[in-house]
Scaffold this motif. Structure first.
Motif, PDB file in Angstrom:
ATOM      1  N   UNK A  94       0.848  -1.191   0.000  1.00  0.00           N
ATOM      2  CA  UNK A  94       0.000   0.000   0.000  1.00  0.00           C
ATOM      3  C   UNK A  94       0.886   1.244   0.000  1.00  0.00           C
ATOM      4  N   UNK A  95       0.321   2.347  -0.471  1.00  0.00           N
ATOM      5  CA  UNK A  95       1.024   3.633  -0.423  1.00  0.00           C
ATOM      6  C   UNK A  95       1.060   4.102   1.023  1.00  0.00           C
ATOM      7  N   UNK A  96       2.246   4.364   1.523  1.00  0.00           N
ATOM      8  CA  UNK A  96       2.400   4.731   2.933  1.00  0.00           C
ATOM      9  C   UNK A  96       2.728   6.197   3.130  1.00  0.00           C
ATOM     10  N   UNK A  97       3.584   6.749   2.271  1.00  0.00           N
ATOM     11  CA  UNK A  97       4.055   8.117   2.478  1.00  0.00           C
ATOM     12  C   UNK A  97       4.086   8.861   1.155  1.00  0.00           C
ATOM     13  N   UNK A  98       3.609  10.096   1.169  1.00  0.00           N
ATOM     14  CA  UNK A  98       3.588  10.944  -0.025  1.00  0.00           C
ATOM     15  C   UNK A  98       4.146  12.320   0.299  1.00  0.00           C
ATOM     16  N   UNK A  99       4.963  12.823  -0.589  1.00  0.00           N
ATOM     17  CA  UNK A  99       5.357  14.231  -0.535  1.00  0.00           C
ATOM     18  C   UNK A  99       4.644  14.902  -1.699  1.00  0.00           C
ATOM     19  N   UNK A 100       3.816  15.890  -1.413  1.00  0.00           N
ATOM     20  CA  UNK A 100       2.937  16.428  -2.435  1.00  0.00           C
ATOM     21  C   UNK A 100       3.640  17.411  -3.358  1.00  0.00           C
ATOM     22  N   UNK A 101       4.514  16.822  -4.201  1.00  0.00           N
ATOM     23  CA  UNK A 101       5.125  17.568  -5.292  1.00  0.00           C
ATOM     24  C   UNK A 101       4.095  17.663  -6.413  1.00  0.00           C
ATOM     25  N   UNK A 102       4.434  18.418  -7.465  1.00  0.00           N
ATOM     26  CA  UNK A 102       3.500  18.591  -8.576  1.00  0.00           C
ATOM     27  C   UNK A 102       3.067  17.280  -9.198  1.00  0.00           C
ATOM     28  N   UNK A 103       4.022  16.364  -9.415  1.00  0.00           N
ATOM     29  CA  UNK A 103       3.682  15.104 -10.071  1.00  0.00           C
ATOM     30  C   UNK A 103       2.810  14.213  -9.183  1.00  0.00           C
ATOM     31  N   UNK A 104       3.017  14.279  -7.872  1.00  0.00           N
ATOM     32  CA  UNK A 104       2.193  13.478  -6.965  1.00  0.00           C
ATOM     33  C   UNK A 104       0.766  14.023  -6.943  1.00  0.00           C
ATOM     34  N   UNK A 105       0.617  15.334  -6.868  1.00  0.00           N
ATOM     35  CA  UNK A 105      -0.722  15.946  -6.848  1.00  0.00           C
ATOM     36  C   UNK A 105      -1.472  15.623  -8.132  1.00  0.00           C
ATOM     37  N   UNK A 106      -0.765  15.726  -9.265  1.00  0.00           N
ATOM     38  CA  UNK A 106      -1.397  15.470 -10.564  1.00  0.00           C
ATOM     39  C   UNK A 106      -1.861  14.022 -10.689  1.00  0.00           C
ATOM     40  N   UNK A 107      -1.130  13.088 -10.071  1.00  0.00           N
ATOM     41  CA  UNK A 107      -1.484  11.670 -10.183  1.00  0.00           C
ATOM     42  C   UNK A 107      -2.777  11.327  -9.447  1.00  0.00           C
ATOM     43  N   UNK A 108      -3.037  12.015  -8.350  1.00  0.00           N
ATOM     44  CA  UNK A 108      -4.215  11.716  -7.544  1.00  0.00           C
ATOM     45  C   UNK A 108      -4.032  10.533  -6.609  1.00  0.00           C
ATOM     46  N   UNK A 109      -2.827   9.982  -6.530  1.00  0.00           N
ATOM     47  CA  UNK A 109      -2.550   8.864  -5.630  1.00  0.00           C
ATOM     48  C   UNK A 109      -2.722   9.314  -4.185  1.00  0.00           C
ATOM     49  N   UNK A 110      -3.270   8.444  -3.340  1.00  0.00           N
ATOM     50  CA  UNK A 110      -3.496   8.764  -1.936  1.00  0.00           C
ATOM     51  C   UNK A 110      -2.851   7.695  -1.054  1.00  0.00           C
ATOM     52  N   UNK A 111      -2.533   8.062   0.176  1.00  0.00           N
ATOM     53  CA  UNK A 111      -2.026   7.062   1.119  1.00  0.00           C
ATOM     54  C   UNK A 111      -3.112   6.022   1.364  1.00  0.00           C
ATOM     55  N   UNK A 112      -2.689   4.785   1.478  1.00  0.00           N
ATOM     56  CA  UNK A 112      -3.629   3.691   1.676  1.00  0.00           C
ATOM     57  C   UNK A 112      -4.044   3.005   0.389  1.00  0.00           C
ATOM     58  N   UNK A 113      -3.780   3.639  -0.775  1.00  0.00           N
ATOM     59  CA  UNK A 113      -4.103   2.993  -2.048  1.00  0.00           C
ATOM     60  C   UNK A 113      -3.318   1.688  -2.186  1.00  0.00           C
ATOM     61  N   UNK A 114      -3.966   0.644  -2.702  1.00  0.00           N
ATOM     62  CA  UNK A 114      -3.321  -0.653  -2.833  1.00  0.00           C
ATOM     63  C   UNK A 114      -2.489  -0.727  -4.114  1.00  0.00           C
ATOM     64  N   UNK A 115      -1.294  -1.290  -3.990  1.00  0.00           N
ATOM     65  CA  UNK A 115      -0.323  -1.327  -5.085  1.00  0.00           C
ATOM     66  C   UNK A 115      -0.122  -2.768  -5.538  1.00  0.00           C
ATOM     67  N   UNK A 116      -0.132  -2.986  -6.859  1.00  0.00           N
ATOM     68  CA  UNK A 116       0.101  -4.315  -7.420  1.00  0.00           C
ATOM     69  C   UNK A 116       1.588  -4.563  -7.658  1.00  0.00           C
ATOM     70  N   UNK A 117       2.284  -3.566  -8.243  1.00  0.00           N
ATOM     71  CA  UNK A 117       3.706  -3.750  -8.542  1.00  0.00           C
ATOM     72  C   UNK A 117       4.427  -2.417  -8.586  1.00  0.00           C
TER      73      UNK A 117
END
Length: 368
Positions: free
Chosen positions: A303-326
């Motif tokens: 799962x996504x644990x930590x995010x630094x909200x840079x421009x590319x992270x904000x644009x992606x819309x990814x959130x902490x807790x989202x489940x990751x396949x690979x």
């Protein structure tokens, strides 16, 4: 002829003395931390070089196989101000480089997932560090340990920082705007931290900031989340008219102000506890790059644990807790394998596939 022989003898004698007092130790820069080999009773262990720790310590599971004659209890406080009662015992021989410290007292500390994954078996604290002078080269990854009786020379291009001691707590002062802030000089931290109280003192000086979901700092903090922020300020040594340098800080809810290894970049510092000196040489201005996203494993799933909200992270819309396949085509089930991959990967691109099939690509970028 006699004079030439005398000069040659003097040169050789000086070289011999220098060789006996100068000791180069290669270290591994692991996740921004300094990892060095240490021999305890003849057996090699790998310890963190940690000016933020007052006392040299060893993991409880590693200490289980050691002779703990004359064992006692000691009250300790970690970087999050958590107090524990730990065992203290004497080791017959503790060798760092060419220096053998006989009958030195060390304490135990609880194991943590991060320490275990990074294979840190212990911590070299100020009780040992203060006995020598140290040059730390963060670009070439080596420590030079010298006897404290040596005179300081060859450091004319180093900057002197406002360094002082509070018992066994090495501290420095930085000037941020018109505010002077006190920091722990902590080579056992990879980032620079500032607490909420001091953050309010310097918030008017911030030139850039990033919201972040981060982990509370400390060996046991990997699984504890809190919403913090990164921010950038111009700072300079308090006792100097030198040009200000941009410094990235992480706000913390628990713990104390710390200057970690990120502050020094790929440069050199010289520390002498007995001479009350901390010198800094700026030779390489290259800054660390990050992806801005970090994952962990919960119930055998990434799962996504930590995010630094840079421009590319904000644009992606990814959130902490989202489940990751690979991650870059790799799927991880083991906590340590995932942790080490993220810390040690040399990839410039991070492609993350989510469980719902969405894919995101992140580039490494500098925060400043």
């Amino acid at each position: 002829m006699k004079k030439c022989l005398f000069l040659l003898f003097a040169f050789l004698l000086n070289g011999y003395t220098f060789a006996q007092t100068r000791d180069t130790i290669r270290f591994e820069n692991l996740a921004g931390l300094i990892k060095i080999p240490v021999r305890i009773n003849g057996q090699v262990h790998y310890f963190m070089f940690d000016t933020g720790a007052e006392t040299t310590a060893v993991r409880e599971d590693v200490a289980a196989g050691m002779d703990k004659t004359n064992c006692s209890k000691k009250r300790l406080k970690d970087s999050n101000n958590k107090v524990t009662i730990q065992s203290e015992f004497v080791v017959q021989s503790l060798k760092i480089g060419n220096s053998d410290l006989n009958n030195h007292s060390i304490v135990t500390f609880p194991d943590s997932p991060m320490f275990n994954c990074l294979r840190f078996e212990g911590i070299i604290g100020v009780d040992i560090i203060k006995q020598f002078d140290w040059l730390i080269d963060f670009e070439e990854n080596y420590l030079v340990k010298t006897d404290t009786t040596n005179t300081i020379n060859g450091f004319s291009d180093f900057l002197s920082l406002d360094f002082y001691k509070n018992k066994l707590r090495p501290r420095i002062k930085l000037k941020i705007g018109n505010k002077v802030v006190d920091f722990l000089f902590d080579t056992g931290a990879n980032e620079n931290d500032i607490d909420r109280k001091n953050y309010r003192k310097v918030k008017n000086e911030i030139i850039k900031s990033y919201d972040e979901i981060s982990n509370v700092s400390g060996a046991n903090g990997y699984d504890r989340q809190s919403k913090e922020s990164y921010f950038l300020v111009p700072a300079q040594p308090d006792n100097s008219d030198l040009k200000k340098h941009n410094v990235l800080f992480n706000t913390i809810s628990v713990g104390e102000n710390k200057i970690g290894n990120e502050f020094w970049g790929k440069n050199q510092i010289f520390l002498s506890w007995t001479k009350n000196k901390l010198l800094f040489r700026i030779a390489n201005t290259e800054k660390e790059q990050i992806f801005g996203i970090f994952c962990k494993i919960i119930n055998d799933s990434m799962v996504v644990n930590s995010l630094v909200y840079t421009g590319q992270i904000i644009e992606s819309g990814v959130k902490t807790g989202d489940k990751v396949k690979s991650i870059n085509g790799k799927s991880f089930k083991d906590y340590c394998e995932l942790l080490m991959y993220q810390f040690l990967t040399k990839e410039k691109i991070l492609t993350i596939e989510m469980q719902d099939g969405k894919q995101f690509t992140f580039k490494k970028e500098k925060l400043y």
